[in-house]
Structure formats: C-alpha cells, structure tokens
Design an enzyme around this catalytic site. Structure first.
Site, short mmCIF file in Angstrom:
data_model
loop_
_atom_site.label_atom_id
_atom_site.label_comp_id
_atom_site.label_asym_id
_atom_site.label_seq_id
_atom_site.Cartn_x
_atom_site.Cartn_y
_atom_site.Cartn_z
N CYS A 111 36.43 37.22 21.13
CA CYS A 111 36.39 35.89 21.75
C CYS A 111 35.32 34.99 21.13
CB CYS A 111 36.16 36.01 23.25
SG CYS A 111 37.31 37.14 24.01
N HIS A 247 33.93 29.24 25.80
CA HIS A 247 35.10 30.13 25.83
C HIS A 247 35.67 30.12 27.24
CE1 HIS A 247 37.77 33.40 25.47
NE2 HIS A 247 37.01 34.25 26.14
N ASN A 277 42.99 32.77 29.09
CA ASN A 277 41.97 33.17 28.11
C ASN A 277 42.68 33.47 26.78
OD1 ASN A 277 40.21 34.68 26.51
ND2 ASN A 277 39.39 35.88 28.20
N1 COA Z 1 46.73 40.49 41.43
C1 COA Z 1 46.44 40.95 42.65
N2 COA Z 1 45.45 41.85 42.87
C2 COA Z 1 44.78 42.28 41.80
C3 COA Z 1 45.05 41.85 40.51
C4 COA Z 1 46.08 40.91 40.34
N3 COA Z 1 46.42 40.41 39.13
N4 COA Z 1 44.20 42.46 39.65
C5 COA Z 1 43.40 43.26 40.38
N5 COA Z 1 43.75 43.16 41.69
C6 COA Z 1 43.16 43.83 42.83
C7 COA Z 1 42.48 45.12 42.45
O1 COA Z 1 43.43 46.18 42.43
C8 COA Z 1 41.47 45.28 43.57
O2 COA Z 1 42.14 45.78 44.70
P1 COA Z 1 41.43 46.87 45.65
O3 COA Z 1 40.20 46.15 46.18
O4 COA Z 1 42.45 47.14 46.68
O5 COA Z 1 41.09 48.01 44.76
C9 COA Z 1 41.07 43.85 43.88
O6 COA Z 1 42.10 43.01 43.35
C10 COA Z 1 39.73 43.45 43.30
O7 COA Z 1 39.71 43.83 41.92
P2 COA Z 1 38.44 43.60 41.04
O8 COA Z 1 38.73 44.07 39.65
O9 COA Z 1 37.25 44.14 41.74
O10 COA Z 1 38.37 42.01 41.06
P3 COA Z 1 37.21 41.08 40.58
O11 COA Z 1 36.71 40.31 41.72
O12 COA Z 1 36.20 41.79 39.73
O13 COA Z 1 37.98 40.08 39.63
C11 COA Z 1 38.37 39.64 37.30
C12 COA Z 1 38.63 40.57 38.49
C13 COA Z 1 39.02 40.25 36.08
C14 COA Z 1 39.02 38.31 37.61
C15 COA Z 1 36.84 39.45 37.12
O14 COA Z 1 36.21 40.70 37.06
C16 COA Z 1 36.52 38.71 35.87
O15 COA Z 1 36.86 37.56 35.74
N6 COA Z 1 35.84 39.36 34.93
C17 COA Z 1 35.55 38.76 33.65
C18 COA Z 1 36.66 39.12 32.76
C19 COA Z 1 36.72 38.25 31.57
O16 COA Z 1 36.54 37.07 31.69
N7 COA Z 1 37.00 38.87 30.44
C20 COA Z 1 37.18 38.23 29.23
C21 COA Z 1 35.88 37.88 28.62
S1 COA Z 1 36.20 37.41 27.03
#
Ligand code: COA
Length: 320
Positions: A111, A247, A277
C-alpha cells in the site's frame, strides 16, 4: 532543483460492486461494512487487467501533462498484483503507451508502493539521470482475495492511478519512508510455492490474510509520526498543509490520524466510499480525482502518505 507532479490520471474498472451486492453472496451487510470502514462500493475487474488499467491511467496522465509516451524516460509501477511475474507491469505499460525510450520496472511496497515509486523516481531525476518519469500505483486485488473470508474481501477494490514527474524548481519538499518487516505477517499473501523436484510440497495458491486490528493499530500509531517527520524537515506545522492525501484503508484510520495531528478531518479527502482500499493505487487515484475536480491550487502544500503490507509506510510533502 526538485521534482514536480505535472499531470495525473486514473482508471477504475467498469463494474461497480456495492455492499448490498456482496451481502447477496456472503454473510455481511451494508451496515457492517459502512460503519466499520466507510466503504459503500468498490470497482472489481472482469475483463480488465492491472496493465490495461495502468495504460488508461497513464494515457490520461500524459494528456493532463500535455506529453506523449515517446517523451517519457522512466516508468515505475508500484504493484503487488501484476498480471505476470515477467514481463513487469511497467514493461507492459511501456509498450502500451509507446514509451520506447523509457526504462521500466515494478516496485512492490504494497500500500506504500506509490510513495516508494515517487521517491525512487525523484532520486533518478535529482541525480540527473532522467528528466521525467511516469509513476503508477495499480492493483487488481480481487484476484488475491479469499472470497470466503468476509473480514478481508469486503475491504478491497481494483484500479490504477498515475502521475507524470518532471525536474523543476518547486515540487517535492520532504520524504519519510520506513518498514517493519518483523510485523510483516500481519498482512500477508504467499507467492506460488516451490514446485521443484526436490520439494515435496503440493502446489497451493494463497490469498490475503490480515490481522485487521493489528494493522489498524500500526496505521494509527505510525502514520502521524511519519507525517510529523516530513513537516519537521520542512520546518512547518500541520496547519500549513492544505491537504493530507492518505492511503484509503479505513475512514476511521483517517479520523484517528487527523485527531493525532490536531487538524480538521476536512483536510483529509476520502474516496474509499466508492473505491474501497486499492493498496498502491489509492493515493494516486485520490490525487487525480482532486486534480480533476479543481481542488488543488498552485502553491498549496500537500502531504501524501501510504501505509500497509510489509509492514511499510511512506510520506511526502510537496508544493503543488
Ligand atoms: N460482515 C459482517 N461481520 C463481519 C465481517 C463482515 N464483512 N467481517 C468480520 N465480521 C465480524 C467478525 O466475525 C466478528 O464477529 P464476532 O464478534 O462474532 O467474532 C466481528 O465482525 C468483529 O470483527 P473484528 O475483526 O473484531 O472487527 P473490527 O472492529 O476489528 O473491524 C476491520 C475489522 C478490518 C474493519 C478493522 O480491523 C480495520 O479496519 N483494520 C484495518 C485494516 C486495514 O485497513 N488494512 C489495510 C491496511 S493497508
């Protein structure tokens, strides 16, 4: 002398995939994706390739700069999803736009790829080796997603962005690049496994794995520091900057960085709502959208910042 961006271009695939479209094929919802990330829709390739998106973005950037392909001396593409292991995407672009004089190669910094390409091209131009360069960030991430993993596949999109660079008296002011390879597994995708006769592993294809919260914490802790370094090099404060073109990973990351820098979120343009993204392509596509919408005024200070796989990050301060 320094390096100035004199033209921008971008290209998104034709097919729009909304959050509701995804909810029809996996257990997710528009509400979950929008509230956690800010993404409403993304574009995914059908017939398009990384190289075909690049070619269109490059031609638009050339037109914007009032140049032709034959004039370009260097092409660098930041990508981790080239169509071939070889030829590089940059070589395909070279042929596609008729840049027969140009040296061309790819750089993989995930990225941060556009920022690394920008820094590299700047170094070539400042060394006097080349007078101009075409740099791109481009991805077809949809081909390396695990479409059964709802926690990653809903976040990403496909597209390409380009910029034409030229030696000039104003332009790039300061850079900061960095990596923390020890945390690389937080966002990973293995290349093809070795299938030589000495190795007994079966051939298997890997897809993107991401520890979302780890990457989130990395971004909100590293990016403000990296931006702080380029401002410090220039002896200015965040208030002196008109735009922070970051980004586009998650709107919550943009809000957290704005808060840490104590600047209004309004200075952080967003296109992830309609792009998702797009890794190396996020920054140049957003820059092109702003350029074409007349948002960038001559003399304005702009910060560009990319961060992600590697883990890697890169920031630049420039005068438009
Ligand atoms: N739809 C519905 N539910 C979803 C889901 C989706 N697409 N993806 C995950 N879930 C669920 C999970 O299974 C989890 O359920 P549970 O609590 O029953 O186990 C719940 O949502 C929370 O998941 P979690 O991974 O803890 O969510 P989060 O609050 O950390 O958000 C991201 C996830 C990916 C949005 C967040 O971590 C993020 O933005 N991280 C940065 C990632 C990023 O930007 N990467 C690229 C950088 S270049």
């Amino acid at each position: 002398m320094t390096t100035r961006i004199i033209g921008t271009g971008s290209c998104l695939p034709e097919t729009v995939v909304t959050n509701d479209d995804l909810a029809k094929i996996m257990d997710t919802s528009d509400e979950w994706i929008r509230t956690r990330t800010g993404i409403r829709e993304r574009r995914l390739v059908k017939e398009e390739t990384t190289a075909s998106l690049c070619e269109k973005a490059a031609l638009r950037a050339l037109e914007n700069a009032g140049m032709t392909g034959e004039e370009i001396e260097l092409i660098i593409v930041g990508t981790l999803t080239g169509d071939y292991v070889t030829p590089s995407t940059a070589c395909q672009v070279q042929a596609g736009i008729g840049a027969s004089r140009a040296a061309a190669f790819d750089v993989n910094a995930a990225c941060s790829g556009f920022l690394f390409a920008l820094h590299m091209a700047h170094a070539y131009l400042q060394a006097g080796i080349y007078q101009n360069a075409l740099i791109l960030g481009a991805e077809t991430l949809s081909k390396i997603m695990d479409w059964s993993d709802r926690s990653t596949c809903v976040l990403f999109g496909d597209g390409a962005g380009a910029a034409i660079l030229k030696r000039d008296v104003t332009g790039l002011v300061a850079f900061d690049l960095g990596c923390d390879g020890s945390r690389g597994q937080a966002l990973s995708c293995k290349n093809r496994l070795n299938n030589n006769p000495l190795v007994s592993n079966p051939i298997s294809l890997d897809f993107v794995h991401m520890a979302g919260q780890e990457v989130y914490k990395f971004a909100v802790s590293t990016v403000p520091g990296s931006i702080g370094k380029v401002l410090e090099q220039a002896g200015i404060t965040p208030d002196d900057v008109s735009w922070f073109v970051l980004h586009q990973a998650n709107v919550r990351i943009l809000q957290a960085v704005a808060k840490r820098l104590k600047v209004s979120e309004e200075k952080f343009p967003v296109n992830l709502d309609h792009c998702g993204n797009i890794s190396a392509a996020s920054v140049p596509i957003l820059l092109d959208e702003m350029n074409r919408n007349g948002k960038l005024k001559k003399g304005e200070r702009i910060v560009l910042s990319g961060f992600g796989g590697g883990l890697s990050w890169g920031s630049a301060l420039l005068e438009w």
